[in-house]
Design an enzyme around this catalytic site. Structure first.
Site, PDB file in Angstrom:
ATOM      1  N   ALA A  94     -17.929 -29.940   8.209  1.00  0.00           N
ATOM      2  CA  ALA A  94     -17.321 -30.836   8.971  1.00  0.00           C
ATOM      3  C   ALA A  94     -17.231 -30.632  10.472  1.00  0.00           C
ATOM      4  O   ALA A  94     -17.051 -29.371  10.758  1.00  0.00           O
ATOM      5  CB  ALA A  94     -15.849 -31.158   8.423  1.00  0.00           C
ATOM      6  N   GLY A 139     -19.429 -28.870   4.006  1.00  0.00           N
ATOM      7  CA  GLY A 139     -20.221 -30.235   3.623  1.00  0.00           C
ATOM      8  C   GLY A 139     -21.658 -30.363   3.834  1.00  0.00           C
ATOM      9  O   GLY A 139     -22.275 -30.847   3.100  1.00  0.00           O
ATOM     10  N   GLU A 142     -22.831 -29.097   0.655  1.00  0.00           N
ATOM     11  CA  GLU A 142     -22.668 -30.153  -0.525  1.00  0.00           C
ATOM     12  C   GLU A 142     -23.731 -31.372  -0.370  1.00  0.00           C
ATOM     13  O   GLU A 142     -24.220 -31.878  -1.490  1.00  0.00           O
ATOM     14  CB  GLU A 142     -21.297 -30.491  -0.205  1.00  0.00           C
ATOM     15  CG  GLU A 142     -20.039 -29.915  -0.645  1.00  0.00           C
ATOM     16  CD  GLU A 142     -18.608 -30.107  -0.467  1.00  0.00           C
ATOM     17  OE1 GLU A 142     -18.137 -30.756  -1.480  1.00  0.00           O
ATOM     18  OE2 GLU A 142     -18.247 -30.505   0.674  1.00  0.00           O
ATOM     19  N   GLU A 162     -14.988 -23.751   2.169  1.00  0.00           N
ATOM     20  CA  GLU A 162     -13.775 -24.601   2.476  1.00  0.00           C
ATOM     21  C   GLU A 162     -12.405 -23.886   2.367  1.00  0.00           C
ATOM     22  O   GLU A 162     -11.356 -24.097   2.659  1.00  0.00           O
ATOM     23  CB  GLU A 162     -13.873 -25.659   1.756  1.00  0.00           C
ATOM     24  CG  GLU A 162     -14.693 -26.898   2.231  1.00  0.00           C
ATOM     25  CD  GLU A 162     -16.030 -26.993   1.773  1.00  0.00           C
ATOM     26  OE1 GLU A 162     -16.977 -27.827   1.777  1.00  0.00           O
ATOM     27  OE2 GLU A 162     -16.449 -25.834   1.039  1.00  0.00           O
TER      28      GLU A 162
END
Length: 290
Positions: A94, A139, A142, A162
């Site tokens: 992010a 992310g 992910e 995270e």
């Protein structure tokens, strides 16, 4: 938007590349190439935010959703590769600088958009390959986990990091990593926010392959894999993906029913008849996805 064409040399000859770029004072954060020539059917998503190592901004996630929606209804697409145009970075996660300026009320919605894109990539009717030629954190990893297959440079660093920020992987990582490597190992990696390289990722089963080589070694290997897929019967590949994905989430009874329905569909296709004819005539088949 701008439309441009270019040529890329390859071992099999010359490949034509069609690119779409949106006008902006900054470089486009996402470019989508639909390859032509011998590579027709391969689509490449190229992320390009060099100042942030491809951190996921609101603009980038908007564009990713936009192009994933278009790809889902593209009848000529056979396989998609997700890659970076930024040396040394696939996606750093992010955009924390942008998120710092966001009202708390918007954060949940943005995470939902990230999760939504990962789900869109996972549910595409065609195979997807992530090419990790640089760091893939949070992310970014992910998104790669949402792809059907992953290729990483041996030295690439990655991890679901995270919990270092007192949050957890909210874009599907807590679901997809356990399916790949088992619950206990996934918990270890997520709880500790451990960073590991491509070789270890291959050993654990996080990626399909870890490759040695130059700046885009993972992308070149992903391209090789895509070139192995595109000559195969496209309907057969799509239905195989449906059955495999069902088997990963449902019990045997449900999976058997889905498999039976899929085979009833494949029996009626022109491609199945072409495959048998090509075999008997000792020639390469010409599949049309019909």
């Amino acid at each position: 938007r701008m439309f441009s064409r270019g040529l890329v040399s390859s071992r099999s000859g010359v490949t034509q590349v069609i690119s779409f770029r949106f006008l902006s004072t900054e470089p486009a954060c996402l470019t989508v190439d639909r390859l032509e020539g011998n590579d027709k059917g391969i689509v490449v998503f190229r992320i390009n935010r060099p100042k942030t190592k491809n951190a996921i901004s609101k603009e980038l996630i908007f564009r990713l959703h936009q192009e994933a929606d278009a790809l889902a209804v593209d009848s000529e697409a056979r396989v998609v590769i997700l890659k970076s145009d930024v040396p040394g970075a696939f996606c750093s996660g992010a955009d924390l600088k942008e998120r710092k300026t966001m009202p708390q009320s918007e954060v949940g919605g943005l995470v939902k958009r990230l999760r939504g894109f990962a789900d869109k990539i996972a549910s595409l009717p065609i195979p997807s390959i992530a090419a990790l030629d640089g760091v893939a954190y949070g992310g970014g990893l992910e998104f790669a986990l949402a792809c059907d297959m992953r290729v990483a440079a041996a030295t690439t660093k990655m991890g679901l990091t995270e919990t270092r920020l007192a949050i957890f992987p909210g874009a599907g990582g807590c679901q997809r990593l356990p399916r790949l490597i088992g619950g206990s190992k996934a918990k270890e990696l997520i709880f500790t926010a451990r960073i590991f390289d491509g070789k270890e990722a291959e050993r654990m089963g996080v990626v399909n392959l870890a490759v040695e080589g130059g700046e885009e070694a993972a992308y070149q290997k992903a391209l090789e894999m895509a070139r192995e897929i595109i000559p195969r019967g496209p309907v057969g590949v799509r239905l195989a993906k449906v059955v495999i994905d069902t088997a990963l989430r449902a019990d045997a009874e449900v999976t058997n029913r889905v498999e039976e329905q899929a085979y009833d569909r494949i029996i009626l296709t022109k491609d199945r008849v072409e495959g048998l004819a090509a075999f008997n005539e000792k020639r390469p088949p010409v599949y049309k996805g019909e």
